[in-house]
Design a protein around this motif. Structure first.
Motif, PDB file in Angstrom:
ATOM      1  N   ARG A  33       0.975  -1.279   0.069  1.00 28.34           N
ATOM      2  CA  ARG A  33      -0.014  -0.349   0.132  1.00 28.34           C
ATOM      3  C   ARG A  33       1.072   0.997  -0.116  1.00 28.34           C
ATOM      4  N   GLU A  34       0.514   2.379  -0.293  1.00 32.53           N
ATOM      5  CA  GLU A  34       1.076   3.254  -0.458  1.00 32.53           C
ATOM      6  C   GLU A  34       1.435   4.085   0.813  1.00 32.53           C
ATOM      7  N   ARG A  35       1.214   3.983   1.460  1.00 30.76           N
ATOM      8  CA  ARG A  35       1.096   4.498   2.828  1.00 30.76           C
ATOM      9  C   ARG A  35       2.252   4.798   3.359  1.00 30.76           C
ATOM     10  N   ALA A  36       3.121   3.938   3.560  1.00 29.38           N
ATOM     11  CA  ALA A  36       4.712   4.645   3.549  1.00 29.38           C
ATOM     12  C   ALA A  36       5.721   4.210   2.613  1.00 29.38           C
ATOM     13  N   ARG A  37       6.321   5.135   2.165  1.00 27.29           N
ATOM     14  CA  ARG A  37       6.924   4.476   1.293  1.00 27.29           C
ATOM     15  C   ARG A  37       8.559   4.986   2.091  1.00 27.29           C
ATOM     16  N   THR A  38       9.380   4.129   2.280  1.00 29.09           N
ATOM     17  CA  THR A  38      10.645   4.261   2.285  1.00 29.09           C
ATOM     18  C   THR A  38      12.188   3.837   1.918  1.00 29.09           C
ATOM     19  N   SER A  39      12.087   4.965   1.099  1.00 32.45           N
ATOM     20  CA  SER A  39      13.193   5.176  -0.193  1.00 32.45           C
ATOM     21  C   SER A  39      13.535   3.160   0.027  1.00 32.45           C
ATOM     22  N   PRO A  40      13.599   2.674  -0.270  1.00 33.92           N
ATOM     23  CA  PRO A  40      13.269   2.254  -2.028  1.00 33.92           C
ATOM     24  C   PRO A  40      12.218   1.681  -1.941  1.00 33.92           C
ATOM     25  N   TYR A  41      11.883   1.402  -0.377  1.00 33.26           N
ATOM     26  CA  TYR A  41      10.720   0.720  -0.031  1.00 33.26           C
ATOM     27  C   TYR A  41       9.577   0.633  -0.262  1.00 33.26           C
ATOM     28  N   VAL A  42       8.309   0.325  -0.227  1.00 31.76           N
ATOM     29  CA  VAL A  42       6.919   0.868  -0.157  1.00 31.76           C
ATOM     30  C   VAL A  42       6.623  -0.702   1.096  1.00 31.76           C
ATOM     31  N   MET A  43       6.399   0.273   2.384  1.00 34.77           N
ATOM     32  CA  MET A  43       5.507  -1.099   3.026  1.00 34.77           C
ATOM     33  C   MET A  43       4.887  -1.177   3.170  1.00 34.77           C
ATOM     34  N   ARG A  44       4.376  -2.359   3.926  1.00 36.54           N
ATOM     35  CA  ARG A  44       3.315  -3.091   3.246  1.00 36.54           C
ATOM     36  C   ARG A  44       2.691  -3.005   4.283  1.00 36.54           C
ATOM     37  N   GLY A  45       0.960  -3.227   4.817  1.00 33.69           N
ATOM     38  CA  GLY A  45       0.181  -2.545   5.252  1.00 33.69           C
ATOM     39  C   GLY A  45      -0.050  -2.919   6.897  1.00 33.69           C
ATOM     40  N   TYR A  46       0.767  -4.069   6.732  1.00 35.75           N
ATOM     41  CA  TYR A  46       0.902  -5.047   7.826  1.00 35.75           C
ATOM     42  C   TYR A  46       2.000  -4.389   8.713  1.00 35.75           C
ATOM     43  N   GLN A  47       3.374  -4.120   8.160  1.00 35.36           N
ATOM     44  CA  GLN A  47       4.849  -3.231   8.428  1.00 35.36           C
ATOM     45  C   GLN A  47       4.324  -2.115   8.633  1.00 35.36           C
ATOM     46  N   GLU A  51      26.384 -12.548   9.004  1.00 36.94           N
ATOM     47  CA  GLU A  51      25.281 -12.255   7.148  1.00 36.94           C
ATOM     48  C   GLU A  51      24.295 -11.938   7.633  1.00 36.94           C
ATOM     49  N   LEU A  52      23.335 -12.002   9.694  1.00 39.25           N
ATOM     50  CA  LEU A  52      22.244 -10.820   9.895  1.00 39.25           C
ATOM     51  C   LEU A  52      22.977  -9.686  10.088  1.00 39.25           C
ATOM     52  N   TRP A  53      23.740  -9.397  10.767  1.00 40.80           N
ATOM     53  CA  TRP A  53      24.206  -8.188  11.099  1.00 40.80           C
ATOM     54  C   TRP A  53      24.494  -7.387   9.781  1.00 40.80           C
ATOM     55  N   ARG A  54      25.152  -8.242   8.693  1.00 40.07           N
ATOM     56  CA  ARG A  54      25.459  -7.147   7.070  1.00 40.07           C
ATOM     57  C   ARG A  54      24.381  -7.131   6.707  1.00 40.07           C
ATOM     58  N   GLN A  55      22.969  -8.345   6.675  1.00 37.67           N
ATOM     59  CA  GLN A  55      21.884  -7.445   5.981  1.00 37.67           C
ATOM     60  C   GLN A  55      21.451  -6.582   6.399  1.00 37.67           C
ATOM     61  N   ALA A  56      21.339  -6.222   7.689  1.00 39.51           N
ATOM     62  CA  ALA A  56      20.968  -5.738   8.725  1.00 39.51           C
ATOM     63  C   ALA A  56      21.390  -3.907   8.619  1.00 39.51           C
ATOM     64  N   SER A  57      22.272  -4.168   8.438  1.00 39.16           N
ATOM     65  CA  SER A  57      23.505  -2.800   8.404  1.00 39.16           C
ATOM     66  C   SER A  57      22.947  -1.715   6.276  1.00 39.16           C
ATOM     67  N   GLU A  58      23.279  -3.230   5.470  1.00 38.16           N
ATOM     68  CA  GLU A  58      22.927  -2.997   3.954  1.00 38.16           C
ATOM     69  C   GLU A  58      21.695  -2.016   4.130  1.00 38.16           C
ATOM     70  N   LYS A  59      20.306  -2.820   4.971  1.00 36.84           N
ATOM     71  CA  LYS A  59      19.133  -2.279   4.373  1.00 36.84           C
ATOM     72  C   LYS A  59      19.100  -1.173   5.398  1.00 36.84           C
ATOM     73  N   MET A  60      19.699  -0.826   7.237  1.00 37.33           N
ATOM     74  CA  MET A  60      19.733   0.250   7.425  1.00 37.33           C
ATOM     75  C   MET A  60      20.282   1.621   5.933  1.00 37.33           C
ATOM     76  N   THR A  61      21.906   1.009   5.572  1.00 39.60           N
ATOM     77  CA  THR A  61      21.963   2.038   4.723  1.00 39.60           C
ATOM     78  C   THR A  61      21.144   2.277   3.458  1.00 39.60           C
ATOM     79  N   VAL A  62      20.697   1.206   2.697  1.00 40.11           N
ATOM     80  CA  VAL A  62      19.641   1.961   2.089  1.00 40.11           C
ATOM     81  C   VAL A  62      17.943   2.567   2.168  1.00 40.11           C
ATOM     82  N   MET A  63      17.996   2.227   3.326  1.00 40.89           N
ATOM     83  CA  MET A  63      16.682   3.448   4.213  1.00 40.89           C
ATOM     84  C   MET A  63      16.764   4.561   4.178  1.00 40.89           C
TER      85      MET A  63
END
Length: 135
Positions: A25-39, A94-106
């Motif tokens: 849903r276009e409720r929250a755009r967190t570049s480059p993600y569009v959050m789903r309603g439940y999120q 691998e989990l902290w790396r994924q989290a860090s990458e996502k934080m950077t992108v957002m």
């Protein structure tokens, strides 16, 4: 205060019950993600608890790939803008790396605290790393 806790718990139960809402849903755009309603609903419930001064050790349980890190990044970005500080720990590299990458992108400023990684800076308000590195 009890009524606000009950209201938040009721909101969380409603959110979990509506998890089939998997269409973006276009409720929250967190570049480059569009959050789903439940999120977005989960993120707003967590933010409401923090802003109400309630305990802030939140646990969000979702299936793999349901967007837990997106929710965390959204919440952290909002709270950093309000002057809060924090840390996100992951038990495996691998989990902290994924989290860090996502934080950077957002667009969430952070410093990594993990074995074998030299912290870029320590004057930050948010850290991502492993429990062993924080000790």
């Amino acid at each position: 205060m009890t009524s606000s806790i009950e209201a938040i718990n009721s909101d969380l139960q409603r959110i979990v019950a509506g998890m089939d809402d998997v269409e973006p849903r276009e409720r929250a755009r967190t570049s480059p993600y569009v959050m789903r309603g439940y999120q977005l609903d989960i993120a707003q419930a967590v933010l409401a608890r923090v802003r109400a001064g309630l305990p802030t050790r939140e646990l969000v349980v979702l299936p793999t790939g349901a967007g837990k890190t997106v929710i965390i990044a959204y919440v952290v970005k909002q709270l950093l803008a309000e002057g809060h500080r924090g840390i996100m720990m992951a038990p495996r590299n691998e989990l902290w790396r994924q989290a860090s990458e996502k934080m950077t992108v957002m667009g969430v400023p952070h410093t990594v605290l993990a074995g074998g990684v030299k912290p870029e800076r320590m004057d930050t308000d948010f850290f991502v790393g492993t429990p062993h590195s924080v000790q």
